[in-house]
Design an enzyme around this catalytic site. Structure first.
Site, PDB file in Angstrom:
ATOM      1  N   ARG A   1       4.327   1.921 -27.688  1.00 41.11           N
ATOM      2  CA  ARG A   1       3.541   3.125 -27.954  1.00 41.11           C
ATOM      3  C   ARG A   1       3.230   3.807 -26.620  1.00 41.11           C
ATOM      4  O   ARG A   1       2.677   3.187 -25.715  1.00 41.11           O
ATOM      5  CB  ARG A   1       2.254   2.750 -28.690  1.00 41.11           C
ATOM      6  CG  ARG A   1       1.320   3.919 -28.856  1.00 41.11           C
ATOM      7  CD  ARG A   1       0.119   3.605 -29.753  1.00 41.11           C
ATOM      8  NE  ARG A   1      -0.736   4.775 -29.751  1.00 41.11           N
ATOM      9  CZ  ARG A   1      -1.955   4.829 -29.194  1.00 41.11           C
ATOM     10  NH1 ARG A   1      -2.497   3.755 -28.635  1.00 41.11           N
ATOM     11  NH2 ARG A   1      -2.644   5.951 -29.206  1.00 41.11           N
TER      12      ARG A   1
ATOM     13  N   HIS B   1      -3.185  11.969 -25.677  1.00 46.77           N
ATOM     14  CA  HIS B   1      -4.038  10.868 -25.228  1.00 46.77           C
ATOM     15  C   HIS B   1      -4.903  11.408 -24.076  1.00 46.77           C
ATOM     16  O   HIS B   1      -4.795  10.974 -22.945  1.00 46.77           O
ATOM     17  CB  HIS B   1      -3.191   9.663 -24.817  1.00 46.77           C
ATOM     18  CG  HIS B   1      -3.924   8.350 -24.843  1.00 46.77           C
ATOM     19  ND1 HIS B   1      -3.499   7.267 -25.578  1.00 46.77           N
ATOM     20  CD2 HIS B   1      -5.051   7.941 -24.217  1.00 46.77           C
ATOM     21  CE1 HIS B   1      -4.330   6.247 -25.390  1.00 46.77           C
ATOM     22  NE2 HIS B   1      -5.288   6.634 -24.566  1.00 46.77           N
TER      23      HIS B   1
ATOM     24  N   GLU C   1      -7.872   8.669 -30.668  1.00 47.99           N
ATOM     25  CA  GLU C   1      -9.334   8.557 -30.671  1.00 47.99           C
ATOM     26  C   GLU C   1     -10.063   9.884 -30.508  1.00 47.99           C
ATOM     27  O   GLU C   1     -10.787  10.096 -29.517  1.00 47.99           O
ATOM     28  CB  GLU C   1      -9.788   7.585 -29.567  1.00 47.99           C
ATOM     29  CG  GLU C   1      -9.184   6.193 -29.675  1.00 47.99           C
ATOM     30  CD  GLU C   1      -9.781   5.204 -28.682  1.00 47.99           C
ATOM     31  OE1 GLU C   1     -10.454   5.638 -27.736  1.00 47.99           O
ATOM     32  OE2 GLU C   1      -9.583   3.996 -28.867  1.00 47.99           O
TER      33      GLU C   1
ATOM     34  N   ASN D   1      -7.541   1.478 -33.094  1.00 45.02           N
ATOM     35  CA  ASN D   1      -7.721   0.796 -31.809  1.00 45.02           C
ATOM     36  C   ASN D   1      -8.994  -0.027 -31.914  1.00 45.02           C
ATOM     37  O   ASN D   1     -10.070   0.503 -32.207  1.00 45.02           O
ATOM     38  CB  ASN D   1      -7.893   1.811 -30.673  1.00 45.02           C
ATOM     39  CG  ASN D   1      -6.652   2.664 -30.464  1.00 45.02           C
ATOM     40  OD1 ASN D   1      -5.584   2.368 -31.009  1.00 45.02           O
ATOM     41  ND2 ASN D   1      -6.780   3.710 -29.663  1.00 45.02           N
TER      42      ASN D   1
ATOM     43  N   TYR E   1     -11.507  -2.968 -30.105  1.00 43.00           N
ATOM     44  CA  TYR E   1     -11.882  -3.776 -28.932  1.00 43.00           C
ATOM     45  C   TYR E   1     -13.103  -4.655 -29.194  1.00 43.00           C
ATOM     46  O   TYR E   1     -13.186  -5.773 -28.715  1.00 43.00           O
ATOM     47  CB  TYR E   1     -12.158  -2.866 -27.731  1.00 43.00           C
ATOM     48  CG  TYR E   1     -10.887  -2.226 -27.227  1.00 43.00           C
ATOM     49  CD1 TYR E   1     -10.072  -2.890 -26.321  1.00 43.00           C
ATOM     50  CD2 TYR E   1     -10.469  -0.991 -27.701  1.00 43.00           C
ATOM     51  CE1 TYR E   1      -8.879  -2.332 -25.891  1.00 43.00           C
ATOM     52  CE2 TYR E   1      -9.273  -0.428 -27.280  1.00 43.00           C
ATOM     53  CZ  TYR E   1      -8.490  -1.106 -26.371  1.00 43.00           C
ATOM     54  OH  TYR E   1      -7.298  -0.557 -25.958  1.00 43.00           O
TER      55      TYR E   1
ATOM     56  N   GLU F   1      -3.983  -0.314 -30.640  1.00 44.22           N
ATOM     57  CA  GLU F   1      -4.466  -0.865 -29.373  1.00 44.22           C
ATOM     58  C   GLU F   1      -5.371  -2.040 -29.678  1.00 44.22           C
ATOM     59  O   GLU F   1      -6.215  -1.955 -30.574  1.00 44.22           O
ATOM     60  CB  GLU F   1      -5.308   0.140 -28.568  1.00 44.22           C
ATOM     61  CG  GLU F   1      -4.549   1.267 -27.971  1.00 44.22           C
ATOM     62  CD  GLU F   1      -5.439   2.238 -27.182  1.00 44.22           C
ATOM     63  OE1 GLU F   1      -6.519   1.830 -26.711  1.00 44.22           O
ATOM     64  OE2 GLU F   1      -5.035   3.401 -27.059  1.00 44.22           O
TER      65      GLU F   1
HETATM   66  C1  FCB Z   1      -9.144   3.048 -25.472  1.00 42.45           C
HETATM   67  C2  FCB Z   1      -8.205   4.076 -24.902  1.00 42.45           C
HETATM   68  C3  FCB Z   1      -7.214   3.516 -23.909  1.00 42.45           C
HETATM   69  C4  FCB Z   1      -7.869   2.496 -22.992  1.00 42.45           C
HETATM   70  C5  FCB Z   1      -8.619   1.469 -23.791  1.00 42.45           C
HETATM   71  C6  FCB Z   1      -9.261   0.392 -22.966  1.00 42.45           C
HETATM   72  O1  FCB Z   1     -10.281   3.670 -25.977  1.00 42.45           O
HETATM   73  O2  FCB Z   1      -7.485   4.691 -25.948  1.00 42.45           O
HETATM   74  O3  FCB Z   1      -6.641   4.577 -23.208  1.00 42.45           O
HETATM   75  O4  FCB Z   1      -8.687   3.149 -22.102  1.00 42.45           O
HETATM   76  O5  FCB Z   1      -9.612   2.096 -24.560  1.00 42.45           O
END
Ligand code: FCB
Length: 443
Positions: free
Chosen positions: A80, A124, A169, A295, A297, A348
């Site tokens: 990607r 992006h 995002e 995405n 985290y 992500e």
């Molecule tokens: C996301 C972003 C990516 C990177 C990660 C850690 O929010 O899409 O570009 O910064 O966080």
């Protein structure tokens, strides 16, 4: 053959890695690329933790072939990447820059030659500065320009990529770029931020329509930042705050994309800060799409009053983000239940670690654990019936982590910035084995 429960689902599931243009390409002023809002923002004193910029980044623009070989060496099935708008259309409107488009031609062809599926993202975060000078995403016209840009990329690359995502995002662009000001363009105004969310989503819908109008038959979608939102305590005020934050971060975008409306409770909360929406714009926002990228985290902990988060046992990454893999399972199940979403990709997922080059190796056991746990979290959701089709580690390479500059490392591959040498971390070696073993199971 007897059923083997250890086998993954029969449907092909793609294993990949992700990057974005400004974070890796460098070559910021070469071959006709125009400036983007990140070039401008990085020059504001104090904006970037280490006072750096993406001017050189991973120098990927000049190292395309060796980086492609690196991907093949890892056995990636999908990659990607994003297109830099100001590299292909320097002023964000009008003239196209042939060498810029040529770079993405070579990237896509190079991926296909190596049997890696190209997953393209149009935006992006690197808006051409010329459009920012005309109001940026605060201006409705930017959504129209975005649709033109989508059509031009679609015409040129639409015959060879695996899919096109419009935005990465949009909620983060609005909030960090226009409300808290920690990302480009560095503005701080909630009313504007909410108008920006609307124009981003409008741009998404218009881009999907424009791509269809030029005959693109590819899967089209959008990539969202996704978090499970939990109240910090059982107090009624915290529970209400969690509902509001879920409204702002999750339902705002998905209600608009899937149902063509913004959630009533959030509109009421916003009052005069609610965006102005003209005529049938929300019908464009809900243009049919083929996939949603998520995405993931960490989770979001919501509290009504600012409070310090409790001490350990919270496990955090180098970003200070709590490690909560079960939040990903929960989120997938919830979105499956509440929205009839098209197929999902985890576009992500990854961790920043304090990686150190140690005798030619990088022992990033924490990242291996993180990725393994999050893959397991996705597989639990798949087993429960959620249609997830792929997983992209963020990131292929250590790179320019926005306001943190180069101080945070997310790569499977370590980048020694002074020499631009690439070193496979233990996580890259692990991922290579993992992909190969999954492939064998399917064969
Ligand atoms: C996301 C972003 C990516 C990177 C990660 C850690 O929010 O899409 O570009 O910064 O966080």
């Amino acid at each position: 053959m007897p059923y083997d429960a250890s086998l993954p689902p029969a449907r092909p599931f793609l294993w990949g890695a992700a990057t974005s243009a400004y974070q890796i390409e460098g070559a910021a002023a070469e071959d006709g690329r125009g400036p983007s809002i990140w070039d401008t923002f990085c020059r504001i004193p104090g904006a970037i933790a280490d006072a750096s910029s993406g001017d050189i980044a991973c120098d990927h623009y000049h190292r395309l072939d060796s980086d492609l070989d690196l991907m093949r060496g890892l056995g990636l099935q999908a990659y990607r990447f994003s297109v830099s708008w100001s590299r292909v259309q320097p002023a964000g409107a009008g003239a196209v820059n042939p060498p810029g488009l040529g770079f993405y031609d070579r990237l896509v062809d190079g991926l296909l030659e190596r049997a890696i599926a190209p997953y393209l993202t149009l935006y992006h975060w690197d808006l051409p500065q010329a459009l920012q000078d005309r109001g940026g995403w605060g201006a409705r016209d930017t959504a129209l320009r975005f649709a033109d840009y989508a059509a031009l990329v679609g015409r040129r690359l639409g015959d060879r990529v695996a899919s096109i995502a419009t935005h990465n995002e949009p909620g983060v662009v609005a909030e960090l770029g226009h409300q808290t000001g920690v990302h480009a363009p560095g503005l701080r105004e909630r009313r504007l931020a909410m108008q920006v969310t609307h124009h981003l989503l409008l741009g998404h819908g218009l881009a999907v329509q424009a791509l269809r109008a030029v005959g693109t038959r590819l899967p089209l979608g959008i990539v969202l930042s996704a978090a499970a939102v939990h109240p910090a305590t059982g107090d009624a005020a915290d529970v209400a705050q969690a509902r509001l934050e879920d409204g702002l971060r999750v339902r705002w975008t998905l209600d608009a994309l899937m149902h063509g409306r913004y959630p009533a409770d959030v509109l009421e909360h916003l009052g005069a800060d609610a965006p102005s929406v003209r005529g049938d714009e929300l019908d464009s926002v809900r243009a049919p799409i083929d996939f949603i990228g998520l995405n993931y985290y960490t989770r979001t902990l919501a509290s009504a009053k600012p409070r310090r988060l409790g001490p350990a046992p919270r496990v955090v990454t180098d970003m200070g983000w709590e490690v909560v893999p079960q939040g990903l399972t929960e989120l997938l199940l919830r979105l499956h239940r509440d929205y009839r979403l098209p197929p999902i990709y985890i576009t992500e997922c990854g961790a920043a670690c304090r990686d150190r080059l140690d005798d030619g190796r990088v022992h990033d056991a924490q990242r291996v654990d993180f990725i393994r746990q999050h893959i397991a979290a996705v597989e639990r959701a798949v087993d429960a019936g959620v249609d997830v089709r792929g997983f992209f580690v963020w990131s292929l390479l250590d790179n320019f982590e926005w306001a943190h500059g180069y101080s945070k490392r997310f790569g499977l591959v370590y980048v020694d910035y002074p020499t631009q040498r690439r070193v496979l971390k233990d996580s890259a070696l692990w991922y290579r084995e993992f992909i190969a073993s999954r492939q064998q199971q399917r064969a």
